[in-house]
Design a protein around this motif. Structure first.
Motif, PDB file in Angstrom:
ATOM      1  N   PRO A  59       0.809  -1.221   0.000  1.00 49.36           N
ATOM      2  CA  PRO A  59       0.000   0.000   0.000  1.00 49.36           C
ATOM      3  C   PRO A  59       0.844   1.274   0.000  1.00 49.36           C
ATOM      4  CG  PRO A  59      -0.946  -1.607   1.514  1.00 49.36           C
ATOM      5  CD  PRO A  59       0.373  -2.166   1.066  1.00 49.36           C
ATOM      6  N   GLU A  60       1.959   1.283   0.746  1.00 52.96           N
ATOM      7  CA  GLU A  60       2.831   2.460   0.735  1.00 52.96           C
ATOM      8  C   GLU A  60       3.431   2.678  -0.654  1.00 52.96           C
ATOM      9  OE1 GLU A  60       5.610   1.482   3.728  1.00 52.96           O
ATOM     10  OE2 GLU A  60       4.347   2.154   5.399  1.00 52.96           O
ATOM     11  N   PHE A  61       3.874   1.568  -1.275  1.00 48.80           N
ATOM     12  CA  PHE A  61       4.416   1.639  -2.628  1.00 48.80           C
ATOM     13  C   PHE A  61       3.347   2.166  -3.599  1.00 48.80           C
ATOM     14  CE2 PHE A  61       5.004  -1.116  -6.590  1.00 48.80           C
ATOM     15  CZ  PHE A  61       5.727  -0.143  -7.266  1.00 48.80           C
ATOM     16  N   CYS A  62       2.091   1.709  -3.450  1.00 52.79           N
ATOM     17  CA  CYS A  62       1.011   2.145  -4.328  1.00 52.79           C
ATOM     18  C   CYS A  62       0.764   3.646  -4.185  1.00 52.79           C
ATOM     19  CB  CYS A  62      -0.265   1.372  -3.991  1.00 52.79           C
ATOM     20  SG  CYS A  62      -1.661   1.791  -5.044  1.00 52.79           S
ATOM     21  N   ARG A  63       0.784   4.118  -2.932  1.00 56.81           N
ATOM     22  CA  ARG A  63       0.560   5.540  -2.698  1.00 56.81           C
ATOM     23  C   ARG A  63       1.649   6.385  -3.359  1.00 56.81           C
ATOM     24  NH1 ARG A  63       0.044   5.036   2.207  1.00 56.81           N
ATOM     25  NH2 ARG A  63      -2.232   4.999   2.374  1.00 56.81           N
ATOM     26  N   ARG A  64       2.884   5.972  -3.263  1.00 54.08           N
ATOM     27  CA  ARG A  64       3.987   6.721  -3.873  1.00 54.08           C
ATOM     28  C   ARG A  64       3.990   6.564  -5.393  1.00 54.08           C
ATOM     29  NH1 ARG A  64       9.373   5.900  -0.286  1.00 54.08           N
ATOM     30  NH2 ARG A  64      10.083   7.429  -1.858  1.00 54.08           N
ATOM     31  N   GLY A 103      -6.160  -0.493   1.480  1.00 54.44           N
ATOM     32  CA  GLY A 103      -5.483  -0.651   0.199  1.00 54.44           C
ATOM     33  C   GLY A 103      -6.134   0.182  -0.900  1.00 54.44           C
ATOM     34  N   LEU A 104      -7.470   0.240  -0.892  1.00 58.92           N
ATOM     35  CA  LEU A 104      -8.178   1.059  -1.885  1.00 58.92           C
ATOM     36  C   LEU A 104      -7.868   2.541  -1.690  1.00 58.92           C
ATOM     37  CD1 LEU A 104     -11.647  -0.737  -1.929  1.00 58.92           C
ATOM     38  CD2 LEU A 104      -9.941  -0.723  -3.759  1.00 58.92           C
ATOM     39  N   GLU A 105      -7.830   2.977  -0.446  1.00 57.34           N
ATOM     40  CA  GLU A 105      -7.505   4.373  -0.184  1.00 57.34           C
ATOM     41  C   GLU A 105      -6.088   4.719  -0.603  1.00 57.34           C
ATOM     42  OE1 GLU A 105      -8.276   5.436   3.804  1.00 57.34           O
ATOM     43  OE2 GLU A 105     -10.461   5.256   3.639  1.00 57.34           O
ATOM     44  N   ALA A 106      -5.208   3.728  -0.571  1.00 57.95           N
ATOM     45  CA  ALA A 106      -3.833   3.947  -1.013  1.00 57.95           C
ATOM     46  C   ALA A 106      -3.744   4.082  -2.528  1.00 57.95           C
ATOM     47  CB  ALA A 106      -2.937   2.817  -0.537  1.00 57.95           C
ATOM     48  N   GLY A 107      -4.798   3.693  -3.246  1.00 52.86           N
ATOM     49  CA  GLY A 107      -4.796   3.845  -4.699  1.00 52.86           C
ATOM     50  C   GLY A 107      -4.870   2.562  -5.470  1.00 52.86           C
ATOM     51  N   ALA A 108      -5.010   1.410  -4.805  1.00 53.13           N
ATOM     52  CA  ALA A 108      -5.084   0.132  -5.519  1.00 53.13           C
ATOM     53  C   ALA A 108      -6.400   0.020  -6.279  1.00 53.13           C
ATOM     54  CB  ALA A 108      -4.956  -1.018  -4.536  1.00 53.13           C
ATOM     55  N   ASP A 109      -6.353  -0.678  -7.415  1.00 47.89           N
ATOM     56  CA  ASP A 109      -7.547  -0.873  -8.242  1.00 47.89           C
ATOM     57  C   ASP A 109      -8.191  -2.234  -8.004  1.00 47.89           C
ATOM     58  OD1 ASP A 109      -7.430   1.592 -10.005  1.00 47.89           O
ATOM     59  OD2 ASP A 109      -5.449   0.748 -10.402  1.00 47.89           O
ATOM     60  N   ASP A 110      -7.403  -3.219  -7.617  1.00 55.10           N
ATOM     61  CA  ASP A 110      -7.938  -4.562  -7.480  1.00 55.10           C
ATOM     62  C   ASP A 110      -7.087  -5.351  -6.491  1.00 55.10           C
ATOM     63  OD1 ASP A 110      -9.592  -6.699  -7.857  1.00 55.10           O
ATOM     64  OD2 ASP A 110      -9.298  -6.823 -10.031  1.00 55.10           O
ATOM     65  N   PHE A 111      -7.601  -6.494  -6.055  1.00 55.95           N
ATOM     66  CA  PHE A 111      -6.909  -7.371  -5.116  1.00 55.95           C
ATOM     67  C   PHE A 111      -6.947  -8.794  -5.643  1.00 55.95           C
ATOM     68  CE2 PHE A 111      -8.315  -3.797  -2.645  1.00 55.95           C
ATOM     69  CZ  PHE A 111      -7.275  -3.557  -1.754  1.00 55.95           C
ATOM     70  N   LEU A 112      -5.886  -9.527  -5.335  1.00 55.20           N
ATOM     71  CA  LEU A 112      -5.854 -10.974  -5.586  1.00 55.20           C
ATOM     72  C   LEU A 112      -5.380 -11.648  -4.307  1.00 55.20           C
ATOM     73  CD1 LEU A 112      -4.393 -11.376  -9.190  1.00 55.20           C
ATOM     74  CD2 LEU A 112      -6.615 -12.177  -8.387  1.00 55.20           C
ATOM     75  N   THR A 113      -6.065 -12.715  -3.946  1.00 50.48           N
ATOM     76  CA  THR A 113      -5.726 -13.431  -2.709  1.00 50.48           C
ATOM     77  C   THR A 113      -4.736 -14.545  -3.008  1.00 50.48           C
ATOM     78  OG1 THR A 113      -7.946 -12.978  -1.887  1.00 50.48           O
ATOM     79  CG2 THR A 113      -6.675 -14.682  -0.747  1.00 50.48           C
ATOM     80  N   LYS A 114      -3.697 -14.611  -2.194  1.00 53.46           N
ATOM     81  CA  LYS A 114      -2.721 -15.692  -2.319  1.00 53.46           C
ATOM     82  C   LYS A 114      -3.309 -16.988  -1.749  1.00 53.46           C
ATOM     83  CE  LYS A 114       1.572 -13.025  -2.018  1.00 53.46           C
ATOM     84  NZ  LYS A 114       2.802 -12.835  -1.241  1.00 53.46           N
ATOM     85  N   PRO A 115      -2.960 -18.161  -2.274  1.00 53.86           N
ATOM     86  CA  PRO A 115      -2.174 -18.334  -3.510  1.00 53.86           C
ATOM     87  C   PRO A 115      -2.991 -17.903  -4.729  1.00 53.86           C
ATOM     88  CG  PRO A 115      -3.016 -20.431  -2.763  1.00 53.86           C
ATOM     89  CD  PRO A 115      -3.380 -19.444  -1.697  1.00 53.86           C
TER      90      PRO A 115
END
Length: 410
Positions: free
Chosen positions: A68-73, A100-112
């Motif tokens: 999330p920090e990387f996404c924000r930057r 994560g959405l507030e940080a700017g992410a568009d989507d999520f994938l769950t591991k594995p």
């Protein structure tokens, strides 16, 4: 059978696990994507500062800088297009996903990560990027079109400014002195060019003609017609002036005002055959006696400003010129005495609306003229415009405004 993505896409995979990166990279390259790998968010951020990536797939938990920090930057970096950001996570709480959405992410994938789910999410992201790219291109096309239109508008504006200068030369002198008769004139176009025309000329040593014309419509077409009419009412070109009639034997006679209107009506309908028409008042004044003969063709009634302050309405209305074949016009006679004045004005005065849309009308115009009757003619015309401005609540009139005042001062 594998199908290549809708647009060529460069994908940056960021994960501190080499095995996870290689697994993702293998799938992505098999599907036709160009893939760059990075083991840390710091390294990935440096890559994003110098290269363009369409999609970033980043692990959430990494040493140093989290996903999330990387996404924000990443979002803060300057870039032309949009970058689609997918976070890989084992987290499933709503608060964490919201972060994560507030940080700017568009989507999520769950591991594995499921290969089929990854491919479907990428296709959805690529569709968004494709639409965004199309939108950017359309915006560029709109910008180019607007730039071209602005260039055309600037060119047209320059042409209209020059046309306005040329039209103003049709009335070089706003004050004319014929001895026993003095004439003051005013034209205020509602746009760059207008369809109103006022003027005067000497018919012979003992008579002067004055006229007021209002061509239908606005803009260039109306202005061109006024220029043509000015040529037909020019004292400097008597051979072309409609005030005169050339007989078959070569002799020249003077048309009455009604005959002049009929000649113009024939010209408009039979010779020019244009869609335009015009209203007009044409008057001839005997310098020695003050006798006036005039014809009115759909124009506002002329006003006589008597020396004692009375205002009288003259004329009989009549049909506009260029509307009806074989239209008949009447010549009206009236008498000016020393100190009297004859006022001709266009319907830009009488039909001027107030802010509620109510027109001034001929009665309203008559009241304004009566109040201003103590002024000299040039000042009266200027004050008439000021009063119209007060009536309309603006100096941007919807129609051309023009007027002419003839002073009889033998």
């Amino acid at each position: 059978m594998d199908v290549l993505p809708e647009i060529p896409a460069r994908i940056l995979v960021v994960d501190d696990s080499r095995a996870q990166r290689q697994l993702l990279t293998m799938c992505l390259r098999r599907w036709g994507y160009e893939v760059i790998e990075s083991g840390t968010a710091e390294e990935a951020l440096d890559l994003c500062a110098t290269q363009s990536f369409d999609v970033v797939i980043s692990d959430w938990m990494m040493p140093g800088m989290t996903g999330p920090e990387f996404c924000r930057r990443f979002r803060a970096l300057p870039r032309e297009g949009y970058g689609y950001f997918i976070l890989l996570t084992s987290k499933s709480s709503k608060s964490e996903i919201a972060g994560g959405l507030e940080a700017g992410a568009d989507d999520f994938l769950t591991k594995p990560v499921s290969a089929n789910e990854l491919r479907a999410r990428l296709r959805a992201g690529i569709r968004i990027l494709t639409m965004q790219a199309e939108l950017i291109e359309k915006n560029r096309q709109v910008a180019r079109t607007l730039e071209e239109l602005q260039g055309l508008y600037d060119s047209l504006d320059r042409d209209l400014i020059e046309a306005r200068k040329l039209q103003q030369t049709l009335m070089r002198d706003r004050l004319r002195d014929y001895g026993a008769v003095k004439v003051a004139m005013m034209i205020r176009a509602s746009g760059h060019v207008g369809g109103d025309l006022v003027g005067c000329f000497r018919i012979d040593p003992g008579r002067v003609a004055v006229y007021s014309v209002d061509v239908s419509g606005h803009g260039v077409a109306s202005a061109m017609m006024t220029a043509r009419l000015a040529g037909y009412l020019s004292g400097g070109a008597p051979d072309q002036n409609f005030a005169y009639h050339m007989a078959p034997d070569g002799t020249r006679t003077i048309r009455t005002p009604a005959e002049l209107m009929a000649a113009f009506n024939h010209l408009m309908l039979e010779d020019l055959q244009v869609e335009q028409y015009f209203t007009m008042v044409y008057a001839v004044i005997e310098l020695a006696t003050g006798q006036v003969t005039l014809a009115q063709a759909g124009h506002p009634h002329p006003l006589i400003l008597r020396r004692d302050g009375r205002v009288e309405r003259a004329g009989q209305g009549g049909l506009p010129v260029g509307l009806i074949p074989e239209a008949r016009y009447d010549t009206v006679a009236l008498q000016l005495h020393p100190g009297d004045r004859l006022l001709l004005m266009s319907d830009g005065v009488t039909e001027c609306p107030d802010p509620q849309g109510h027109e001034l009308g001929e009665d309203g115009a008559e009241r304004i003229v009566a109040r201003l009757a103590g002024m000299d003619s040039a000042a009266l015309l200027e004050s008439l415009v000021w009063d119209l401005t007060a009536h309309a609540g603006t100096d941007r009139f919807p129609d051309d405004v023009s007027g002419l005042i003839l002073d009889y001062v033998p």
